[in-house]
Design a protein around this motif. Sequence first.
Motif, PDB file in Angstrom:
ATOM      1  N   VAL A 274      18.899 -63.700  20.187  1.00 28.16           N
ATOM      2  CA  VAL A 274      17.798 -63.288  21.056  1.00 28.16           C
ATOM      3  C   VAL A 274      18.344 -62.838  22.408  1.00 28.16           C
ATOM      4  O   VAL A 274      17.919 -61.825  22.974  1.00 28.16           O
ATOM      5  CB  VAL A 274      16.787 -64.438  21.230  1.00 28.16           C
ATOM      6  CG1 VAL A 274      15.683 -64.036  22.204  1.00 28.16           C
ATOM      7  CG2 VAL A 274      16.189 -64.826  19.891  1.00 28.16           C
ATOM      8  N   ALA A 275      19.317 -63.603  22.936  1.00 27.79           N
ATOM      9  CA  ALA A 275      19.921 -63.243  24.214  1.00 27.79           C
ATOM     10  C   ALA A 275      20.598 -61.880  24.131  1.00 27.79           C
ATOM     11  O   ALA A 275      20.577 -61.096  25.093  1.00 27.79           O
ATOM     12  CB  ALA A 275      20.925 -64.311  24.638  1.00 27.79           C
ATOM     13  N   LEU A 392       6.589 -61.564  26.388  1.00 24.56           N
ATOM     14  CA  LEU A 392       7.212 -62.493  25.452  1.00 24.56           C
ATOM     15  C   LEU A 392       6.214 -63.430  24.772  1.00 24.56           C
ATOM     16  O   LEU A 392       6.605 -64.211  23.898  1.00 24.56           O
ATOM     17  CB  LEU A 392       8.274 -63.329  26.184  1.00 24.56           C
ATOM     18  CG  LEU A 392       9.427 -62.551  26.822  1.00 24.56           C
ATOM     19  CD1 LEU A 392      10.407 -63.497  27.498  1.00 24.56           C
ATOM     20  CD2 LEU A 392      10.149 -61.689  25.796  1.00 24.56           C
ATOM     21  N   SER A 393       4.955 -63.349  25.167  1.00 24.53           N
ATOM     22  CA  SER A 393       3.961 -64.244  24.571  1.00 24.53           C
ATOM     23  C   SER A 393       2.848 -63.499  23.837  1.00 24.53           C
ATOM     24  O   SER A 393       2.050 -64.128  23.135  1.00 24.53           O
ATOM     25  CB  SER A 393       3.336 -65.137  25.653  1.00 24.53           C
ATOM     26  OG  SER A 393       2.730 -64.347  26.669  1.00 24.53           O
ATOM     27  N   ASP A 394       2.800 -62.177  23.971  1.00 27.53           N
ATOM     28  CA  ASP A 394       1.727 -61.384  23.365  1.00 27.53           C
ATOM     29  C   ASP A 394       2.341 -60.354  22.419  1.00 27.53           C
ATOM     30  O   ASP A 394       2.818 -59.298  22.860  1.00 27.53           O
ATOM     31  CB  ASP A 394       0.918 -60.690  24.467  1.00 27.53           C
ATOM     32  CG  ASP A 394      -0.282 -59.934  23.922  1.00 27.53           C
ATOM     33  OD1 ASP A 394      -0.321 -59.648  22.712  1.00 27.53           O
ATOM     34  OD2 ASP A 394      -1.187 -59.610  24.719  1.00 27.53           O
ATOM     35  N   PRO A 395       2.370 -60.625  21.108  1.00 25.11           N
ATOM     36  CA  PRO A 395       3.001 -59.691  20.158  1.00 25.11           C
ATOM     37  C   PRO A 395       2.415 -58.285  20.212  1.00 25.11           C
ATOM     38  O   PRO A 395       3.165 -57.301  20.103  1.00 25.11           O
ATOM     39  CB  PRO A 395       2.735 -60.351  18.794  1.00 25.11           C
ATOM     40  CG  PRO A 395       2.542 -61.804  19.107  1.00 25.11           C
ATOM     41  CD  PRO A 395       1.868 -61.839  20.443  1.00 25.11           C
ATOM     42  N   ALA A 401       4.528 -51.996  24.193  1.00 29.51           N
ATOM     43  CA  ALA A 401       5.591 -51.662  25.142  1.00 29.51           C
ATOM     44  C   ALA A 401       6.829 -51.126  24.440  1.00 29.51           C
ATOM     45  O   ALA A 401       7.597 -50.351  25.019  1.00 29.51           O
ATOM     46  CB  ALA A 401       5.951 -52.890  25.965  1.00 29.51           C
ATOM     47  N   CYS A 402       7.040 -51.539  23.186  1.00 29.43           N
ATOM     48  CA  CYS A 402       8.225 -51.106  22.437  1.00 29.43           C
ATOM     49  C   CYS A 402       8.023 -49.770  21.739  1.00 29.43           C
ATOM     50  O   CYS A 402       8.955 -49.262  21.095  1.00 29.43           O
ATOM     51  CB  CYS A 402       8.607 -52.165  21.398  1.00 29.43           C
ATOM     52  SG  CYS A 402       9.310 -53.666  22.117  1.00 29.43           S
ATOM     53  N   ALA A 403       6.815 -49.208  21.829  1.00 35.10           N
ATOM     54  CA  ALA A 403       6.558 -47.906  21.198  1.00 35.10           C
ATOM     55  C   ALA A 403       7.525 -46.867  21.752  1.00 35.10           C
ATOM     56  O   ALA A 403       7.797 -46.814  22.952  1.00 35.10           O
ATOM     57  CB  ALA A 403       5.119 -47.487  21.445  1.00 35.10           C
ATOM     58  N   LYS A 404       8.071 -46.050  20.859  1.00 33.15           N
ATOM     59  CA  LYS A 404       9.011 -44.982  21.221  1.00 33.15           C
ATOM     60  C   LYS A 404      10.326 -45.529  21.783  1.00 33.15           C
ATOM     61  O   LYS A 404      11.048 -44.830  22.483  1.00 33.15           O
ATOM     62  CB  LYS A 404       8.379 -44.006  22.215  1.00 33.15           C
ATOM     63  CG  LYS A 404       7.122 -43.318  21.704  1.00 33.15           C
ATOM     64  CD  LYS A 404       6.565 -42.353  22.737  1.00 33.15           C
ATOM     65  CE  LYS A 404       5.309 -41.679  22.229  1.00 33.15           C
ATOM     66  NZ  LYS A 404       4.727 -40.735  23.220  1.00 33.15           N
ATOM     67  N   PRO A 409      10.733 -53.761  14.780  1.00 32.30           N
ATOM     68  CA  PRO A 409       9.732 -54.833  14.592  1.00 32.30           C
ATOM     69  C   PRO A 409      10.370 -56.199  14.361  1.00 32.30           C
ATOM     70  O   PRO A 409       9.849 -57.217  14.821  1.00 32.30           O
ATOM     71  CB  PRO A 409       8.949 -54.362  13.366  1.00 32.30           C
ATOM     72  CG  PRO A 409       9.087 -52.868  13.390  1.00 32.30           C
ATOM     73  CD  PRO A 409      10.469 -52.606  13.901  1.00 32.30           C
ATOM     74  N   GLU A 410      11.493 -56.219  13.649  1.00 31.13           N
ATOM     75  CA  GLU A 410      12.179 -57.491  13.408  1.00 31.13           C
ATOM     76  C   GLU A 410      12.695 -58.074  14.726  1.00 31.13           C
ATOM     77  O   GLU A 410      12.601 -59.289  14.964  1.00 31.13           O
ATOM     78  CB  GLU A 410      13.343 -57.284  12.438  1.00 31.13           C
ATOM     79  CG  GLU A 410      12.940 -56.919  11.019  1.00 31.13           C
ATOM     80  CD  GLU A 410      12.485 -55.463  10.892  1.00 31.13           C
ATOM     81  OE1 GLU A 410      11.796 -55.149   9.909  1.00 31.13           O
ATOM     82  OE2 GLU A 410      12.815 -54.648  11.798  1.00 31.13           O
ATOM     83  N   GLU A 411      13.219 -57.228  15.573  1.00 29.09           N
ATOM     84  CA  GLU A 411      13.706 -57.701  16.868  1.00 29.09           C
ATOM     85  C   GLU A 411      12.545 -58.139  17.756  1.00 29.09           C
ATOM     86  O   GLU A 411      12.664 -59.112  18.508  1.00 29.09           O
ATOM     87  CB  GLU A 411      14.518 -56.597  17.552  1.00 29.09           C
ATOM     88  CG  GLU A 411      15.863 -56.329  16.892  1.00 29.09           C
ATOM     89  CD  GLU A 411      16.591 -55.151  17.516  1.00 29.09           C
ATOM     90  OE1 GLU A 411      17.802 -55.265  17.776  1.00 29.09           O
ATOM     91  OE2 GLU A 411      15.938 -54.101  17.754  1.00 29.09           O
ATOM     92  N   GLN A 412      11.435 -57.429  17.674  1.00 32.58           N
ATOM     93  CA  GLN A 412      10.259 -57.830  18.442  1.00 32.58           C
ATOM     94  C   GLN A 412       9.808 -59.230  18.050  1.00 32.58           C
ATOM     95  O   GLN A 412       9.439 -60.050  18.907  1.00 32.58           O
ATOM     96  CB  GLN A 412       9.128 -56.828  18.220  1.00 32.58           C
ATOM     97  CG  GLN A 412       9.399 -55.444  18.772  1.00 32.58           C
ATOM     98  CD  GLN A 412       8.290 -54.457  18.429  1.00 32.58           C
ATOM     99  OE1 GLN A 412       7.114 -54.817  18.417  1.00 32.58           O
ATOM    100  NE2 GLN A 412       8.657 -53.228  18.120  1.00 32.58           N
ATOM    101  N   GLU A 413       9.847 -59.506  16.762  1.00 35.78           N
ATOM    102  CA  GLU A 413       9.439 -60.826  16.279  1.00 35.78           C
ATOM    103  C   GLU A 413      10.367 -61.911  16.831  1.00 35.78           C
ATOM    104  O   GLU A 413       9.929 -63.009  17.174  1.00 35.78           O
ATOM    105  CB  GLU A 413       9.451 -60.836  14.750  1.00 35.78           C
ATOM    106  CG  GLU A 413       8.895 -62.118  14.145  1.00 35.78           C
ATOM    107  CD  GLU A 413       8.824 -62.048  12.622  1.00 35.78           C
ATOM    108  OE1 GLU A 413       8.572 -63.098  11.995  1.00 35.78           O
ATOM    109  OE2 GLU A 413       9.013 -60.946  12.067  1.00 35.78           O
TER     110      GLU A 413
END
Length: 667
Positions: A274-275, A392-395, A401-404, A409-413
């Motif tokens: 994660v870091a 970090l608390s709202d998927p 925010a990660c769009a484009k 998605p795996e990293e977002q999780e």
Amino acid sequence: MPAHQLAPDIPSDVLAAEQAHLADSRRALQAMREHAQSLSADAAGDWVSQQILQSLLDQRVAALADHPDTPLFFGRLDRAAGDDLPGIIYVGRRHVHDGNSRPLVIDWRAPVSRAFYQASPTDPMEVVRRRRFGYHGGALTAFEDEDLTDGHDLGTSKILTEEIERPRTGPMRDIVATIQPDQDEIVRAALAQTVCVQGAPGTGKTAVGLHRAAYLLFTHRERLSRAGVMIVGPNKAFLSYISSVLPALGEVKVDQTTAHELLGAYAAPEDSAVAAIKGSARMAAVLERALWLHIAKPTEGVVYTKGAYRYRVADYEVREIVASLRGTTRYGPGRAALAQRLAHQVLVRMEQRGESPDDRVQDAVARSKPVKELVDAVWPKLVPAQVLFRLLSDPAFLAQACAKTEISPEEQEMLIWPKPYRSWKSAKWSAADAALLDELNDLIERTPSIGHLVVDEAQDLSEMQLRALGRRCRTGSATVLGDLAQGTTPWSTSSWETVLEHLGQTTGEVTELTLGFRVPREVLDYAARLLPAIAPELAPPRSLRPGAGSLTVQPSGTITEAVHETLTREGSIGVIVPDAQVAAVSAELSGIAHAVLGPDSTEEHRVLVIPATLVKGLEYDHVIVVEPADIVSAEPRGLARLYVALTRAVTSLTVLHAKPLPAQLAG
């Protein structure tokens, strides 16, 4: 005539004359210090000016301190006639003059002193003879002459070699007496030039960086006194180790810190994977988008009432103002500008009615309740922690925010907290979060820049940490130091060009130091067996010191026996052990006076037990490395950690192991 001529071959009266010059110089330095102490800040007009002047006077007094065990000068240049400069120049750590302003010692950073480091028989630089002085403690005991006119190769300087190999205890010493020509080129690089030094163990890269800071402060005193110079090291133990170098050179006003302290001393535990994601520069685009997503689309205008009149700015005008500001300014100034733009539109309407409002009226309108309510609704006031907390608390917000971006998605999780905190005020941040918060802070309000930044062990910094440091020398320059082979973090870099890119110093020059002066050749060659596995692109380092008998590899024996045997020799002793074994090893050595090095350690002790993760950047006369296999298995980049541990010795290395050695070291 031989190129080198040692003091025993020269009449003793010459040595006595040099000792007398040293005594005169020390008395003159004391007189300079007493004069500085006698000056008063009362001459300044107001109280604030007096405090500023007094601070400057205190710094001047501190810079003129004489250190009895530190040679005041270490060299002498006998120059050919032909210019206005003195025929004899003594080169030392600072400038010293007598009561008639006659220079007794010239600062090593002065242009004329460059010849002490660069002059050679092929390019004597108007120098006839170079004299090096040998000291025992603070007493001048010997000297050695180098004739630069007879065309002979100078060979090896005995005094220079003895100074490099001299056993050391306590903090790092300066190297002004032993700077080599290639090091001197780096030290004297122009202020505007960012320099990146790839330095193998024992090449003096840290000392070079510190001496460059001292040189720049001397050469650009007024500018850097205002803009500032900062040293960033890997940990407090390292900063304690280097803490005496700049003061010994007369530089007492330099900030020394770690990236951890600079960005925020957060330490919440976090998975390394994660870091690593948080440390990636890909997060910069995510953070910027997350911040600007907080701006809402205006659906209403604003109505400002003054007396019997009402002044309205329509909703479409508000949208146009917001659109013109969004992305063209930082978030904080943009919010302030929105209030002023709305107020300006109100003033236009006032003028259309025949009024003559001034700037005070505009400021009053900008602070009025209707305008403030609209600004809060459209462009809310934010602090970095609020934005990162939501991210970090709202998927759903993170996905938006990660769009484009390249965050999968795996990293977002992985980024989402398993157990979200109740609010941003109660959140516990990790070390990786610190760089993200700093990035957000800069997006909200511009980070102040300093004049020069020195970054040591830069190969271990994440891309986001490098961006954070780069913001602090945005209008200045940097000295970047490190060794790609010593990268031990999950995000360690493999390219200095990448480091310079994220630091924002793409025009920086990369130079390599491969010739070592401190680590014995036998030890360095042994450690270099690991290079094909950890940094195959690097040239193997070389050492000027043969160091025959400096390496011992013991498959049996106790740590206590090894330390007892080493105590019979002069110098400091570092017992480097896997982190998990620190307590056990310290207990085993209970009968021997020693200390355990911690992250914040500042104490000095001849025998130190050192966790392998803290030894980077430090050095000891004698090193005992315990169980290399356990050091390697403790972390993903364990081989690099072992390489660091094996290259901390400057006199002898003992490797103790009961378990099989890593394959690269076998045989």
